[in-house]
Motif scaffolding. Structure first.
Motif, PDB file in Angstrom:
ATOM      1  N   GLN A 281       0.831  -1.196   0.000  1.00 58.81           N
ATOM      2  CA  GLN A 281       0.000   0.000   0.000  1.00 58.81           C
ATOM      3  C   GLN A 281       0.876   1.261   0.000  1.00 58.81           C
ATOM      4  N   PRO A 282       0.409   2.338  -0.621  1.00 57.00           N
ATOM      5  CA  PRO A 282       1.193   3.593  -0.657  1.00 57.00           C
ATOM      6  C   PRO A 282       1.101   4.356   0.662  1.00 57.00           C
ATOM      7  N   ILE A 283       1.593   3.728   1.725  1.00 55.78           N
ATOM      8  CA  ILE A 283       1.554   4.366   3.051  1.00 55.78           C
ATOM      9  C   ILE A 283       2.784   5.233   3.285  1.00 55.78           C
ATOM     10  N   TRP A 284       3.760   5.154   2.384  1.00 55.52           N
ATOM     11  CA  TRP A 284       4.995   5.939   2.510  1.00 55.52           C
ATOM     12  C   TRP A 284       4.853   7.248   1.749  1.00 55.52           C
ATOM     13  N   PHE A 285       5.287   8.338   2.349  1.00 56.86           N
ATOM     14  CA  PHE A 285       5.184   9.644   1.717  1.00 56.86           C
ATOM     15  C   PHE A 285       6.587  10.197   1.495  1.00 56.86           C
ATOM     16  N   ASP A 286       6.802  10.737   0.296  1.00 58.54           N
ATOM     17  CA  ASP A 286       8.119  11.268  -0.018  1.00 58.54           C
ATOM     18  C   ASP A 286       8.278  12.669   0.579  1.00 58.54           C
ATOM     19  N   ALA A 287       9.379  13.321   0.271  1.00 59.38           N
ATOM     20  CA  ALA A 287       9.672  14.634   0.852  1.00 59.38           C
ATOM     21  C   ALA A 287       8.658  15.688   0.430  1.00 59.38           C
ATOM     22  N   ASP A 288       7.945  15.454  -0.687  1.00 53.37           N
ATOM     23  CA  ASP A 288       6.914  16.376  -1.154  1.00 53.37           C
ATOM     24  C   ASP A 288       5.517  15.941  -0.733  1.00 53.37           C
ATOM     25  N   ASN A 289       5.459  14.964   0.184  1.00 51.94           N
ATOM     26  CA  ASN A 289       4.201  14.444   0.744  1.00 51.94           C
ATOM     27  C   ASN A 289       3.353  13.702  -0.287  1.00 51.94           C
ATOM     28  N   GLN A 290       3.999  13.127  -1.289  1.00 50.16           N
ATOM     29  CA  GLN A 290       3.298  12.304  -2.264  1.00 50.16           C
ATOM     30  C   GLN A 290       3.339  10.841  -1.825  1.00 50.16           C
ATOM     31  N   PRO A 291       2.191  10.125  -1.847  1.00 49.07           N
ATOM     32  CA  PRO A 291       2.174   8.724  -1.410  1.00 49.07           C
ATOM     33  C   PRO A 291       2.952   7.827  -2.361  1.00 49.07           C
ATOM     34  N   ARG A 292       3.687   6.894  -1.777  1.00 50.19           N
ATOM     35  CA  ARG A 292       4.525   5.987  -2.556  1.00 50.19           C
ATOM     36  C   ARG A 292       4.425   4.572  -1.999  1.00 50.19           C
ATOM     37  N   LEU A 293       4.722   3.602  -2.859  1.00 48.84           N
ATOM     38  CA  LEU A 293       4.934   2.228  -2.397  1.00 48.84           C
ATOM     39  C   LEU A 293       6.349   2.109  -1.849  1.00 48.84           C
ATOM     40  N   PHE A 294       6.559   1.154  -0.974  1.00 53.97           N
ATOM     41  CA  PHE A 294       7.909   0.902  -0.467  1.00 53.97           C
ATOM     42  C   PHE A 294       8.844   0.546  -1.604  1.00 53.97           C
ATOM     43  N   PHE A 295       8.364  -0.322  -2.494  1.00 54.36           N
ATOM     44  CA  PHE A 295       9.158  -0.764  -3.640  1.00 54.36           C
ATOM     45  C   PHE A 295       8.493  -0.281  -4.910  1.00 54.36           C
ATOM     46  N   GLN A 296       9.206   0.528  -5.668  1.00 48.08           N
ATOM     47  CA  GLN A 296       8.694   0.997  -6.948  1.00 48.08           C
ATOM     48  C   GLN A 296       9.122   0.024  -8.049  1.00 48.08           C
ATOM     49  N   PRO A 297       8.470   0.038  -9.194  1.00 45.32           N
ATOM     50  CA  PRO A 297       8.856  -0.844 -10.299  1.00 45.32           C
ATOM     51  C   PRO A 297      10.304  -0.652 -10.730  1.00 45.32           C
ATOM     52  N   VAL A 298      10.730  -1.480 -11.684  1.00 45.88           N
ATOM     53  CA  VAL A 298      12.141  -1.583 -12.048  1.00 45.88           C
ATOM     54  C   VAL A 298      12.747  -0.259 -12.481  1.00 45.88           C
ATOM     55  N   ARG A 299      12.062   0.513 -13.322  1.00 54.84           N
ATOM     56  CA  ARG A 299      12.674   1.717 -13.877  1.00 54.84           C
ATOM     57  C   ARG A 299      13.091   2.726 -12.798  1.00 54.84           C
ATOM     58  N   PRO A 300      12.216   3.069 -11.829  1.00 49.15           N
ATOM     59  CA  PRO A 300      12.661   3.998 -10.790  1.00 49.15           C
ATOM     60  C   PRO A 300      13.846   3.468  -9.988  1.00 49.15           C
ATOM     61  N   LEU A 301      13.886   2.153  -9.740  1.00 45.54           N
ATOM     62  CA  LEU A 301      15.011   1.595  -8.998  1.00 45.54           C
ATOM     63  C   LEU A 301      16.290   1.727  -9.801  1.00 45.54           C
ATOM     64  N   GLU A 302      16.219   1.484 -11.101  1.00 45.86           N
ATOM     65  CA  GLU A 302      17.393   1.633 -11.954  1.00 45.86           C
ATOM     66  C   GLU A 302      17.887   3.080 -11.921  1.00 45.86           C
ATOM     67  N   GLU A 303      16.934   4.032 -11.980  1.00 41.84           N
ATOM     68  CA  GLU A 303      17.325   5.436 -11.937  1.00 41.84           C
ATOM     69  C   GLU A 303      17.981   5.774 -10.603  1.00 41.84           C
ATOM     70  N   HIS A 304      17.433   5.191  -9.511  1.00 44.57           N
ATOM     71  CA  HIS A 304      18.008   5.444  -8.189  1.00 44.57           C
ATOM     72  C   HIS A 304      19.440   4.922  -8.112  1.00 44.57           C
ATOM     73  N   ILE A 305      19.664   3.732  -8.683  1.00 44.93           N
ATOM     74  CA  ILE A 305      21.003   3.144  -8.664  1.00 44.93           C
ATOM     75  C   ILE A 305      21.974   3.975  -9.493  1.00 44.93           C
ATOM     76  N   GLU A 306      21.503   4.441 -10.652  1.00 44.77           N
ATOM     77  CA  GLU A 306      22.362   5.264 -11.497  1.00 44.77           C
ATOM     78  C   GLU A 306      22.742   6.568 -10.810  1.00 44.77           C
ATOM     79  N   GLU A 307      21.771   7.192 -10.110  1.00 38.36           N
ATOM     80  CA  GLU A 307      22.056   8.449  -9.393  1.00 38.36           C
ATOM     81  C   GLU A 307      23.083   8.209  -8.307  1.00 38.36           C
ATOM     82  N   ALA A 308      22.938   7.080  -7.585  1.00 42.28           N
ATOM     83  CA  ALA A 308      23.863   6.794  -6.483  1.00 42.28           C
ATOM     84  C   ALA A 308      25.262   6.551  -6.979  1.00 42.28           C
ATOM     85  N   ALA A 309      25.390   6.051  -8.205  1.00 41.50           N
ATOM     86  CA  ALA A 309      26.714   5.725  -8.748  1.00 41.50           C
ATOM     87  C   ALA A 309      27.431   6.939  -9.312  1.00 41.50           C
TER      88      ALA A 309
END
Length: 310
Positions: A281-309
């Motif tokens: 369930q989207p019980i998690w809220f980001d810094a802009d108070n938008q509801p999110r799932l704990f785990f997002q689909p593959v593309r956002p995770l890939e983008e997160h990994i690329e940013e971290a690298a």
């Protein structure tokens, strides 16, 4: 004394979580609280394997920790001396000031542990590091940030000390993914006991941690920070934390880096977090108070990994 298989499970869970209520043990094992309390009352407590935590009120739920024989049993199973166990053994028979804080941390841990068990779950938790886990190779009298695995000490731009002590670390990856896909997920349990000044200090410490990519020490390629808030009504404290984070990142000169850092944070209220909701369930809220799932689909995770690298 002969131990039954269910007894060994109880001891292993108390070793993993340090303190557990009867209800938490029930959720983790799938056994009724009555059955668990009977095993503790008849065998584990008389044998010194389990110790009760003192109840403040007679109606309060029973809670337990390992006793001397329990630590000896765990050490034997791990093939080491009790003194070499890689976690703190300073467990008191009396519930301390930090009991409710520990209870909240364990509630989050249990929700994630139970939710991630099914093979259909999109994530795997490879390892959990609680804040009290110590490095057995470091001398006992060493400084806190040297002995405890999650404890570090940084300096800010003005040379002031920044302690970094998350309440827990989950090393998470998409189910079936290679170890190179690990993300370090830090937990900050908040019971409305810390000032916004302290929250800002935590953000500053996480910024240093993120910039230095200290999460790589755990084999992770990125990080996320979960603030779980208990003992509150309404969303005002969540909004205050989000606003404090915004003020902190607005002061950074690099807008792209500021946005990427803000994207590491998620906020949730404890009453909304259960094993049924934590991952689905989207019980998690980001810094802009938008509801999110704990785990997002593959593309956002890939983008997160690329940013971290970068």
């Amino acid at each position: 004394m002969r131990l039954f298989p269910d007894d060994v499970v109880i001891l292993a869970l108390l070793r993993e979580y340090r303190y557990l209520t009867s209800g938490q043990l029930s959720r983790l094992t799938g056994r009724s609280g009555q059955v668990l309390r009977r095993a503790i009352r008849r065998r584990l407590r008389p044998g010194g394997f389990v110790t009760d935590l003192h109840r403040t009120h007679p109606t309060e739920e029973a809670a337990y920790t390992l006793g001397p024989e329990g630590y000896a049993f765990i050490a034997h199973e791990l093939g080491c001396a009790v003194a070499d166990l890689p976690f703190s053994r300073k467990a008191s028979r009396v519930k301390s000031y930090f009991w409710l804080h520990t209870l909240l941390v364990n509630e989050v841990r249990i929700a994630l542990a139970v939710a991630s068990r099914p093979p259909t779950c999109p994530i795997e938790i490879e390892r959990v590091v609680p804040e009290w886990e110590v490095d057995p190779g470091v001398r006992r009298k060493a400084a806190h940030h040297e002995r405890f695995i999650l404890s570090e000490r940084f300096k800010d731009a003005d040379g002031r000390s920044l302690p970094h002590r998350p309440d827990c670390l989950f090393l998470v990856r998409p189910r079936g993914a290679t170890p190179e896909r690990l993300v370090a997920v830090f937990l900050e349990a908040d019971r409305r006991t810390e000032s916004m000044r302290r929250i800002r200090q935590k953000c500053a410490a996480y910024l240093v941690y993120w910039r230095r990519q200290r999460f790589a020490a755990f084999g992770a390629v990125g990080m996320r920070v979960l603030f779980v808030l208990g003992n509150i009504r309404g969303d005002q404290r969540v909004r205050s934390m989000q606003e404090e984070l915004a003020r902190f990142t607005d002061a950074l000169r690099d807008d792209a880096k500021a946005r990427a850092f803000r994207g590491c944070f998620r906020f949730a209220q404890a009453h909304a977090l259960t094993s049924e909701t934590v991952l689905t369930q989207p019980i998690w809220f980001d810094a802009d108070n938008q509801p999110r799932l704990f785990f997002q689909p593959v593309r956002p995770l890939e983008e997160h990994i690329e940013e971290a690298a970068q």
